[in-house]
Design an enzyme around this catalytic site. Structure first.
Site, PDB file in Angstrom:
ATOM      1  N   TRP A 182       0.667  -1.204   0.145  1.00 59.54           N
ATOM      2  CA  TRP A 182       0.606   0.469  -0.620  1.00 59.54           C
ATOM      3  C   TRP A 182       1.097   0.849   0.361  1.00 59.54           C
ATOM      4  O   TRP A 182       0.885   2.063  -0.925  1.00 59.54           O
ATOM      5  CB  TRP A 182      -0.886  -0.102   1.214  1.00 59.54           C
ATOM      6  CG  TRP A 182      -1.884   1.148   1.424  1.00 59.54           C
ATOM      7  CD1 TRP A 182      -3.108   1.417   0.862  1.00 59.54           C
ATOM      8  CD2 TRP A 182      -1.615   2.660   2.568  1.00 59.54           C
ATOM      9  NE1 TRP A 182      -2.842   3.042   1.064  1.00 59.54           N
ATOM     10  CE2 TRP A 182      -2.410   3.526   1.593  1.00 59.54           C
ATOM     11  CE3 TRP A 182      -0.417   2.710   2.846  1.00 59.54           C
ATOM     12  CZ2 TRP A 182      -2.426   4.537   2.412  1.00 59.54           C
ATOM     13  CZ3 TRP A 182      -0.277   4.255   3.497  1.00 59.54           C
ATOM     14  CH2 TRP A 182      -1.365   5.111   3.309  1.00 59.54           C
ATOM     15  N   GLY A 211      -6.066  -2.493  -1.325  1.00 64.57           N
ATOM     16  CA  GLY A 211      -5.036  -2.389   0.317  1.00 64.57           C
ATOM     17  C   GLY A 211      -5.556  -1.598   0.768  1.00 64.57           C
ATOM     18  O   GLY A 211      -5.301  -1.054   1.844  1.00 64.57           O
ATOM     19  N   ASP A 212      -6.567  -0.192  -0.124  1.00 67.08           N
ATOM     20  CA  ASP A 212      -6.998   0.760   0.439  1.00 67.08           C
ATOM     21  C   ASP A 212      -8.079   0.460   0.951  1.00 67.08           C
ATOM     22  O   ASP A 212      -8.969   0.991   0.235  1.00 67.08           O
ATOM     23  CB  ASP A 212      -6.746   1.697  -0.361  1.00 67.08           C
ATOM     24  CG  ASP A 212      -6.967   3.661   0.725  1.00 67.08           C
ATOM     25  OD1 ASP A 212      -7.598   3.845   0.916  1.00 67.08           O
ATOM     26  OD2 ASP A 212      -5.849   4.212   0.324  1.00 67.08           O
ATOM     27  N   LEU A 213      -8.294   1.096   2.141  1.00 65.36           N
ATOM     28  CA  LEU A 213      -9.754   0.582   3.008  1.00 65.36           C
ATOM     29  C   LEU A 213     -10.163   1.613   2.163  1.00 65.36           C
ATOM     30  O   LEU A 213     -12.161   1.462   1.768  1.00 65.36           O
ATOM     31  CB  LEU A 213      -9.932   0.940   4.127  1.00 65.36           C
ATOM     32  CG  LEU A 213     -11.533  -0.550   4.938  1.00 65.36           C
ATOM     33  CD1 LEU A 213     -10.670  -1.611   4.887  1.00 65.36           C
ATOM     34  CD2 LEU A 213     -10.720  -0.135   6.800  1.00 65.36           C
ATOM     35  N   ALA A 214     -10.053   2.900   2.754  1.00 64.55           N
ATOM     36  CA  ALA A 214     -11.034   4.254   1.473  1.00 64.55           C
ATOM     37  C   ALA A 214     -11.504   3.798   0.483  1.00 64.55           C
ATOM     38  O   ALA A 214     -12.710   4.274   0.067  1.00 64.55           O
ATOM     39  CB  ALA A 214     -10.283   5.629   2.372  1.00 64.55           C
TER      40      ALA A 214
END
Length: 200
Positions: free
Chosen positions: A135, A154-157
């Site tokens: 990430w 991999g970026d939750l947002a």
């Protein structure tokens, strides 16, 4: 302040490819995100700000640059672990920063030549360094090297933004990949809007 540049070409392409994203772009307008064109400095900065608030990261970074001066591998190597730790960082973080400086000095990672590599090669090279995950490497691709086509699973947002945009309860990787391919070759611009949509 340098920003991630994009314009009508990218916007028109994304609108044509994805009506929902197009409507969101129309509503949100142009997004200005700051970039740091020095990949070494950008990577050290991302380690400093890991797992702490933006405000705390700013304070620690200011102390760090007061101690180091110009953020270069050589200047980091000259300063002791204790001095850097005194800026408000854990010993582990300091170890990561020292490791990145050593990799630059030894030539293990030539930060000046990263732009000659593909996205995949850069991710592989950087994520081999301690403290640098996939990430972090992907964020460097966007916010330092200005690579045009990065959408991080991999970026939750980003995933939350996608779910908000399409009204999804869940987002399996296959579905994510389908959207990611749809945005290509301007995935990084789509990412800017997905971040904005994640807070709705």
């Amino acid at each position: 302040m340098e920003i991630f540049k994009y314009g009508a070409k990218e916007i028109e392409y994304l609108k044509k490819k994805d009506k929902k994203l197009g409507a969101a772009i129309e509503k949100i307008g142009i997004i200005e995100r700051k970039i740091n064109p020095d990949p070494f400095k950008a990577l050290v900065s991302s380690i400093v700000s890991q797992q702490i608030s933006t405000k705390a990261a700013e304070t620690v970074w200011n102390r760090f640059t007061n101690v180091i001066g110009v953020v270069t591998p050589e200047n980091i190597e000259k300063v002791s672990l204790e001095e850097i730790q005194g800026c408000g960082m854990s010993l582990r973080k300091v170890g990561y920063i020292k490791g990145i400086a050593e990799a630059a000095i030894s030539g293990e990672v030539n930060f000046g030549e990263l732009n000659d590599l593909t996205d995949g090669e850069i991710i592989k090279k950087l994520s081999a360094l301690k403290g640098v995950g996939v990430w972090t490497a992907e964020m460097l691709l966007i916010f330092s090297l200005c690579r045009p086509d990065v959408v991080s699973y991999g970026d939750l947002a980003i995933r939350r933004g996608m779910m908000n945009l399409y009204g999804l309860k869940e987002l399996p990787k296959e579905k994510f990949e389908r959207y990611r391919k749809r945005y290509s070759p301007y995935g990084s611009v789509a990412s800017l809007y997905l971040w904005a949509l994640s807070v709705l």
